[in-house]
Design an enzyme around this catalytic site. Structure first.
Site, PDB file in Angstrom:
ATOM      1  N   LYS A 160      -9.171   1.584   7.306  1.00  0.00           N
ATOM      2  CA  LYS A 160     -10.555   1.405   7.742  1.00  0.00           C
ATOM      3  C   LYS A 160     -11.564   1.727   6.652  1.00  0.00           C
ATOM      4  CE  LYS A 160     -12.209   3.325  11.588  1.00  0.00           C
ATOM      5  NZ  LYS A 160     -12.885   2.391  12.505  1.00  0.00           N
ATOM      6  N   HIS A 745       5.132  -3.643  13.788  1.00  0.00           N
ATOM      7  CA  HIS A 745       4.334  -4.334  12.773  1.00  0.00           C
ATOM      8  C   HIS A 745       5.209  -5.182  11.863  1.00  0.00           C
ATOM      9  CE1 HIS A 745       2.132  -0.731  14.056  1.00  0.00           C
ATOM     10  NE2 HIS A 745       1.119  -1.562  14.068  1.00  0.00           N
TER      11      HIS A 745
END
Ligand code: GLN
Ligand code: ZN
Length: 809
Positions: A160, A745
């Site tokens: 992020k 993932h």
């Protein structure tokens, strides 16, 4: 009218800051002299306060960049096609800014994928694995760093960007890292704009922030120790930008709003000290996303030409910098919210600016958004389906540019000079302030009546847990999944056909029921203990709920970049939130009717809904969160009434919402946990509350996680090999927990042995009765071919563990 900026004739002198190094007046950028066309219908010919954007969205009004990238990656178009699209997007956005009256137009804010990755490439910090040694970095190498490449070459890590929902690629540096100017992108784009007759202020990611965001490959040194080696690259680049004609550059150092060590502050002094003695354009250091706070003195003592501060997140900075910054500086005041989509109260802002600036001797004031406009959608005008009233309350990137220009005009020439817009703004704010769409008296009454008893389960965990075990009769190491099953092309096609009206409601519902039923049957077949319905009816875990709650609006084209070519359209929370009708009960009932095994109710939690939306700015976030909590609480209770024995409330984004400064963490965590508890605590003891979180960095917030008091929590742990469980070394986590054993993932199918091994790790930190067996996260992005064998193995791993545990007991 603010006389400081008053007379047009004086503007030249007022706007030309003095170069602190040489003492000579800096020439005005050409763009302030070439007047833009009369876009707003006003006389734009006289000089105003400069208006900056700091950076603008890159993706294109119609997501042109995404489509060009995907086509290039799929081998359907050439590199030239991609580069030409990018060039056209840059040209269009420079022109748009000029037309809207922006006079400090940025360049090099564009990126094909990510600006941090661009910076890593610019300074030649490419990990050896990508095979680059010198010369220009090819597009394919660039994209390999972004997305992985041939022969199993992995991408850089992604994380992020500060507290936004934008994600950047984490630069990876080695001991004794060499830096070299490997890309001239900033110079090329400056010249590209110049050739179009637009004088820009190039934007660079600052050296200190670059190193702060980077990681050491083997984790064995502090990247900041490389600063001295890095600086010559910045010196060379800035020298070349100056040669190319740049008079100012914007150097982004958002790191200045973080908690810094003494060494990091020293790094700022040393970096900018090195630039001060070199031949460079004037430097504007840009900070955003919060207050400088205890770094203010560091910031105002840097040997640079100006500073940008965020006066939206930290309004107090306006007075602070005006008092503390050298009066010959350019001060870029971030007064319009670059992170949200609300129209600004221009009259209030003008008054505030006049009061603060009156009588000061600042000559170089600029008006700007609080941060780059990267984080807001491009143009509200594309939203033809939004109702005009709601639309009148909003401003996207290009509307914000116009707001800044109107504000500049009102400050310099009085509001009469922009009367139509001034009035329209006031009217819009007025209707928003009193609208019954925004203010729902029953919601206000309900939130006011919340008492702490509503945030507490009837009995403590130990007592509830006994009742739940009696009711559920689950084995040790119960197996489950996180909620979604693969969203196949077939599912997406049906959804799109339904949205276009090509598939009617009944057929679509029948289709979804069939997918749900077969998924449940399969879960039974392989022997999972606790089932889910698969979430086929949901497009997105937040949107699904937002569309069923009042107070939310959705857009058609308001995309914002999440990372690379992935864009999202966050919901807009514009009004008081309530739940007109049950949202998931029908689906749960159907799903439970397909099986005798427990079927989890599946909800998204209030904190996650809040953190992934554009939130109204007329209420504290904590209050909005409490409203959402009450609405989801209603759903929890209806699920319980329908017979659900387990209800999962996902809080995927709880950690993401942590403030940038540690001193602000506890306040956030307190109201976030309180909202979760308000959502979950209305149920009886024998109803089991689950939560799920897509991350594992718990060490620093473990007490708040425990305070959520969910009966069961599932988390991501497989990639870090259960590292998270370190948090449990000192902290005795009391409730049940499913540390993910299957990394969803990756397409890889984990073996039974691997999963048993991970679970054995978990058993060192947790009691057997606490452990659940589940994947890291939902399975919606995976293929059935991967999910089937992986879950079969997962069930086998749990069985093996049960056998061992029995032997050991
Ligand atoms: N229940 C959601 C799913 O399984 C959770 C997703 C998430 O945590 N991101 O897809
Ligand atoms: Zn998740």
């Amino acid at each position: 009218m603010l006389l400081l900026f008053g007379k047009a004739g004086k503007a030249d002198r007022l706007q030309a800051p003095r170069n602190p190094a040489s003492g000579s007046a800096t020439a005005l950028p050409a763009s302030t002299r070439t007047m833009p066309p009369n876009l707003l219908g006003y006389d734009m010919s006289s000089e105003l306060l400069p208006v900056a954007t700091l950076g603008v969205p890159r993706i294109g009004r119609r997501r042109e960049l995404k489509f060009a990238l995907e086509s290039y990656w799929a081998g359907k178009s050439s590199a030239d096609d991609l580069l030409n699209t990018a060039k056209a997007l840059r040209a269009a956005s420079w022109r748009e800014q000029a037309e809207r009256g922006v006079t400090r137009i940025p360049s090099n804010d564009f990126s094909l994928y990510d600006h941090v990755l661009d910076t890593a490439v610019m300074v030649g910090a490419l990990p050896a694995a990508y095979g680059w040694t010198d010369g220009p970095v090819s597009l394919d190498t660039y994209f390999a760093m972004a997305r992985g490449g041939e022969g199993g070459l992995t991408a850089l890590e992604m994380t992020k960007w500060f507290d936004t929902n934008y994600h950047y690629m984490v630069p990876e540096l080695v001991h004794g890292q060499n830096f070299t100017l490997a890309s001239t992108k900033p110079i090329d784009e400056f010249l590209e704009a110049k050739a179009l007759g637009i004088h820009t202020r190039p934007v660079l990611l600052g050296p200190v922030t670059f190193l702060k965001l980077a990681k050491a490959r083997d984790g064995d040194f502090e990247p900041m120790t490389l600063l001295k080696t890095l600086m010559p690259v910045y010196v060379e680049l800035l020298g070349r930008l100056k040669e190319a004609g740049a008079d100012w550059v914007q150097i982004d150092e958002p790191t200045l709003v973080l908690d810094l060590t003494a060494e990091e502050r020293e790094a700022f002094r040393s970096a900018y000290g090195a630039l001060a003695v070199a031949d460079t354009p004037e430097i504007l250091v840009a900070t955003y996303f919060g207050p400088l706070g205890d770094n203010l003195d560091t910031a105002v003592s840097l040997p640079v030409g100006g500073l940008h501060v965020d006066c939206v997140r930290a309004p107090e900075q306006l007075e602070q910098v005006v008092t503390k910054a050298p009066s010959n500086w350019v001060l870029s005041l971030g007064v319009i919210d670059g992170r949200n989509i609300w129209r600004t109260d221009l009259a209030a802002l003008r008054e505030r600016l006049e009061n603060t600036l009156r009588g000061t001797s600042f000559v170089g004031i600029e008006l700007a958004p609080s941060s780059s406009l990267l984080h807001v959608p491009i143009d509200l005008d594309l939203e033809t389906a939004l109702d005009p009233e709601l639309k009148s309350w909003l401003a996207f990137a290009v509307q914000k540019m116009s707001e800044l220009w109107i504000l500049a005009s009102a400050l310099s020439r009085g509001e009469k000079s922009v009367w139509t817009d001034w009035q329209a703004t006031a009217d819009a704010l007025q209707t928003r302030a009193i609208s019954t769409r925004v203010h729902d008296a029953s919601v206000a009454a309900r939130t006011a009546a919340v008492d702490t008893a509503m945030e507490k389960r009837v009995s403590p965990f130990a007592e509830r847990s006994a009742l739940q075990h009696d009711r559920l009769k689950l084995p040790f190491f119960p197996t489950t999944t996180i909620g979604s099953f693969p969203q196949t092309a077939e599912v997406r096609k049906a959804r799109a056909a339904h949205a276009r009206g090509e598939m009617n409601d009944a057929d679509y519902a029948a289709f979804l029921r069939a997918r749900t039923a077969e998924t449940i049957r399969w879960q039974e077949e392989i022997g999972l203990d606790v089932l889910v319905h698969g979430e086929f009816e949901r497009n997105d875990m937040v949107q699904y709920f937002g569309e069923r709650l009042s107070g939310f609006a959705f857009t058609k084209h308001a995309w914002v970049q999440s990372y690379g070519s992935r864009y999202v359209r966050p919901p807009i929370i514009f009004g008081d939130v309530s739940r007109p009708a049950p949202m998931t009960v029908g689906w749960w009932r159907y799903a439970q009717s397909c099986t005798d095994k427990p079927m989890k109710g599946m909800l998204t939690g209030p904190v996650t809904i809040l953190n992934w939306s554009f939130v109204r700015d007329d209420l504290p976030r904590a209050d909005v969160c409490r409203q959402i909590a009450l609405a989801i609480r209603d759903e929890v209770l209806d699920l319980e009434k329908a017979g659900a024995a387990m209800i999962q409330i996902d809080e995927a984004a709880l950690r993401e919402g942590l403030p940038l400064r540690k001193s602000d963490w506890q306040t956030y965590l307190d109201w976030a946990v309180e909202s979760f508890r308000l959502t979950s605590s209305g149920v009886r003891d024998e109803t089991q509350i689950h939560t799920h979180m897509c991350y594992s960095e718990f060490n620093d917030i473990i007490e708040s996680i425990a305070a959520m008091d969910a009966d069961v929590i599932s988390i991501e742990t497989s990639r870090s090999r259960m590292e998270l469980l370190d948090a449990f070394r000192e902290f005795d986590y009391p409730n049940e927990i499913g540390p993910g054993v299957y990394d969803i993932h990756s397409p890889r199918v984990p073996t039974v042995v691997e999963m048993v091994d991970l679970l054995e790790h978990a058993r060192k930190r947790l009691a057997d009765r606490q452990i659940w067996v589940n994947p890291d996260c939902g399975l919606k992005t995976r293929k059935w071919d991967e999910v089937r064998p992986a879950l079969v193995n997962m069930v086998a791993a749990a069985a093996r563990l049960r056998a061992e545990a029995v032997v050991a007991a």
